[in-house]
Design an enzyme around this catalytic site. Structure first.
Site, PDB file in Angstrom:
ATOM      1  N   SER A 123       3.950   5.009  -4.728  1.00 30.85           N
ATOM      2  CA  SER A 123       2.761   5.099  -4.357  1.00 30.85           C
ATOM      3  C   SER A 123       2.356   6.611  -3.873  1.00 30.85           C
ATOM      4  O   SER A 123       3.187   7.162  -3.289  1.00 30.85           O
ATOM      5  CB  SER A 123       2.442   4.195  -2.915  1.00 30.85           C
ATOM      6  OG  SER A 123       1.109   4.435  -2.338  1.00 30.85           O
ATOM      7  N   TYR A 176      -3.810   7.277  -5.587  1.00 33.56           N
ATOM      8  CA  TYR A 176      -4.971   7.049  -4.978  1.00 33.56           C
ATOM      9  C   TYR A 176      -5.698   8.420  -4.839  1.00 33.56           C
ATOM     10  O   TYR A 176      -5.184   9.415  -4.557  1.00 33.56           O
ATOM     11  CB  TYR A 176      -4.600   6.800  -3.084  1.00 33.56           C
ATOM     12  CG  TYR A 176      -4.386   5.358  -3.202  1.00 33.56           C
ATOM     13  CD1 TYR A 176      -5.045   4.265  -3.459  1.00 33.56           C
ATOM     14  CD2 TYR A 176      -3.485   5.049  -2.152  1.00 33.56           C
ATOM     15  CE1 TYR A 176      -4.838   2.906  -3.206  1.00 33.56           C
ATOM     16  CE2 TYR A 176      -2.948   3.703  -1.771  1.00 33.56           C
ATOM     17  CZ  TYR A 176      -3.895   2.472  -2.195  1.00 33.56           C
ATOM     18  OH  TYR A 176      -3.432   1.376  -2.014  1.00 33.56           O
ATOM     19  N   THR A 188      -4.942   2.879  -8.749  1.00 32.20           N
ATOM     20  CA  THR A 188      -5.310   1.892  -8.122  1.00 32.20           C
ATOM     21  C   THR A 188      -6.806   1.692  -7.796  1.00 32.20           C
ATOM     22  O   THR A 188      -7.313   2.553  -7.129  1.00 32.20           O
ATOM     23  CB  THR A 188      -4.488   1.562  -6.882  1.00 32.20           C
ATOM     24  OG1 THR A 188      -3.105   1.414  -7.213  1.00 32.20           O
ATOM     25  CG2 THR A 188      -4.873   0.345  -6.007  1.00 32.20           C
ATOM     26  N   LYS A 223      -4.443  -0.282 -12.093  1.00 30.59           N
ATOM     27  CA  LYS A 223      -3.970  -1.396 -11.195  1.00 30.59           C
ATOM     28  C   LYS A 223      -5.183  -2.011 -10.455  1.00 30.59           C
ATOM     29  O   LYS A 223      -5.934  -1.478  -9.909  1.00 30.59           O
ATOM     30  CB  LYS A 223      -2.896  -0.945 -10.349  1.00 30.59           C
ATOM     31  CG  LYS A 223      -2.160  -2.074  -9.325  1.00 30.59           C
ATOM     32  CD  LYS A 223      -1.185  -1.377  -8.838  1.00 30.59           C
ATOM     33  CE  LYS A 223      -0.442  -2.528  -7.824  1.00 30.59           C
ATOM     34  NZ  LYS A 223      -0.866  -2.358  -6.426  1.00 30.59           N
ATOM     35  N   HIS A 267      -3.752  -6.677  -4.992  1.00 32.81           N
ATOM     36  CA  HIS A 267      -3.052  -5.719  -3.985  1.00 32.81           C
ATOM     37  C   HIS A 267      -2.306  -6.736  -3.249  1.00 32.81           C
ATOM     38  O   HIS A 267      -2.264  -6.448  -1.912  1.00 32.81           O
ATOM     39  CB  HIS A 267      -4.092  -5.053  -3.272  1.00 32.81           C
ATOM     40  CG  HIS A 267      -3.819  -3.785  -2.987  1.00 32.81           C
ATOM     41  ND1 HIS A 267      -4.490  -2.456  -3.367  1.00 32.81           N
ATOM     42  CD2 HIS A 267      -3.168  -3.211  -1.838  1.00 32.81           C
ATOM     43  CE1 HIS A 267      -3.761  -1.484  -2.935  1.00 32.81           C
ATOM     44  NE2 HIS A 267      -3.076  -2.025  -1.927  1.00 32.81           N
TER      45      HIS A 267
END
Ligand SMILES: Cc1cc2nc3c(=O)[nH]c(=O)nc-3n(C[C@H](O)[C@H](O)[C@H](O)COP(=O)(O)O)c2cc1C
Length: 431
Positions: free
Chosen positions: A179, A202, A228, A304, A328
């Site tokens: 992440s 992100y 995402t 995603k 998620h």
């Protein structure tokens, strides 16, 4: 915390450990003649792999030595056993962050319930002693279709954070996705895993930051950037808020308000100017953003959070290389839709043109086979490996993966599949 599961030697060590315990148990047993012990030792030494274990192998464990909550990874019978151990190890707010869905957690529950509607069709009289679980994605061969999903801030769960996870993933060659808001840099994670990992992005609302993050991940060797797209607004994580009330610590000691303090302290933002960023998730992002990102990503671009055929088709129009069907882990919207139920329409829309991965509620080998039968190429797990991490560090991660892999191989044998290509829609039926 005691740790008897030895990650370096992985399942082999675990096998030896159980074999030894079994023989100790037999030696002490008044009903087993001493001669039989050596005969059984020979039988045991034949060494079937873990997924070939038989129910009488339960004898290998001394009875009565496991409490309500496991205190070593080797005591776990399944991955669920790690959750109470994680809860015990974590401060309530951190456990709440991990456990939470949104609103009433109904989508979180739906992800699990979805599997109950799918049955497995067993096939007989096929030689399945040798199983191959390798899968090829983007030209790279993975030992297993079970992948570690991106989970943020893993230092909240264990001091070794993503480094321990990367070492756990390395043991049996599981791929992992890091992440953007991980507690460890991509360079360190790749070093610990000994191989490239995928990087989950992100994007923030500052393009310069996006570019810098992508450049850094690609330079480190990430073959895929995973955008995402399912966090477009705020969210109501009630379970977290409830657990927070039980936490007597002063959260603001670590969680200073404001983007700069909360997110930019994550190592992936080191040396990047985040002064213009107000939002991490790229709120307001549209398909134009995907087009722009496609323009700078040199490797593979993955989305995603796709759960509909409309968005799956659109993603392909925009040159996306793979999709992850995901809600998620029930932490985005309270849709009540299980990802396993969304999978078929995405698979149909994609029609084999790009790989489709899925996550959400995968806890059993049988869950994995159901997704592959419905057309997924691989499956990601989130909370289970973090339960292992939180409770026992790297050995916990290794054990969670070993258990899921063992269960998956067991059910592959029962459906008569010796390799993933032999898992087909005919391997399942709707309940
Ligand atoms: C504590 C936590 C943090 C997460 N952080 C991220 C993240 O940073 N980026 C992301 O794309 N997904 C994140 N996810 C979602 C996971 O990648 C994954 O979609 C989900 O956990 C799968 O469901 P499962 O936990 O039921 O296996 C997070 C999930 C959890 C539980």
């Amino acid at each position: 915390m005691s740790e008897t599961f030895h990650p370096q030697s992985g399942a082999e060590t675990e096998k030896l450990f159980h074999r030894r315990k079994f023989l100790e148990f037999l030696s002490a047993s008044p009903v087993v003649a001493p001669g039989m012990v050596s005969a059984l030792a020979g039988l045991s030494a034949l060494g079937t792999d873990a997924a070939m274990a038989q129910s009488y192998d339960v004898l290998r464990q001394s009875p009565g030595n496991v409490g309500e909550i496991i205190d070593s990874p080797s005591q776990a019978l399944n991955v669920f056993d790690f959750e109470p151990a994680a809860k015990k190890a974590l401060p309530p707010a951190h456990y709440g962050y991990l456990a939470s869905g949104v609103d009433s957690d109904e989508t979180l529950k739906a992800n699990r319930a979805g599997f109950e509607k799918i049955r497995i069709r067993a096939r007989r009289l096929i030689d399945v002693r040798k199983i191959d679980t390798t899968v090829k994605i983007f030209g790279e061969t993975w030992a297993s279709p079970i992948v570690l999903a991106p989970v943020s801030s893993q230092a909240a769960f264990h001091p070794e954070a993503e480094s321990a996870v990367a070492r756990g993933a390395k043991v049996k060659g599981h791929q992992m996705i890091l992440s953007t808001v991980g507690s460890t840099s991509i360079e360190d994670v790749i070093k610990e895993r000994g191989a490239p990992v995928w990087y989950m992005l992100y994007p923030t609302d500052d393009w310069a930051v996006t570019e810098a993050l992508v450049r850094r991940a690609e330079k480190a060797g990430a073959p895929a950037i995973v955008l995402t797209v399912d966090r477009q607004g705020g969210r109501n994580t009630e379970t977290l808020f409830r657990e927070r009330r039980l936490d007597t610590r002063t959260c603001s000691d670590c969680h200073t308000p404001g983007f700069k303090n909360e997110v930019s302290r994550k190592p992936m933002f080191d040396d990047i100017d985040v002064s213009k960023v107000t939002n991490l998730y790229g709120t307001g992002m549209t398909w134009d953003y995907v087009k722009r990102l496609r323009g700078i990503v040199k490797g593979k671009l993955v989305l995603k959070g796709i759960v509909t055929h409309e968005d799956a088709r659109k993603a392909l129009d925009y040159g996306v290389d793979a999709l992850i069907v995901s809600n998620h882990g029930g932490r985005a919207e309270e849709s009540l839709e299980a990802t396993i139920d969304a999978l078929p329409e995405v698979v149909q829309a994609v029609n084999g043109r790009v790989p489709v991965l899925i996550d959400g509620g995968f806890r059993r080998g049988t869950d994995v086979i159901k997704a592959l039968a419905l057309g997924a190429n691989a499956v990601c797990i989130g909370r289970p490996y973090v339960w292992g991490l939180a409770a026992f560090g790297e050995p916990g991660v290794t054990a969670v993966l070993a258990i899921m892999q063992r269960e998956f191989e067991t059910i592959m044998r029962q459906v008569g599949a010796t390799k993933l290509a032999e898992i087909t829609p005919a391997s399942v039926s709707r309940a």
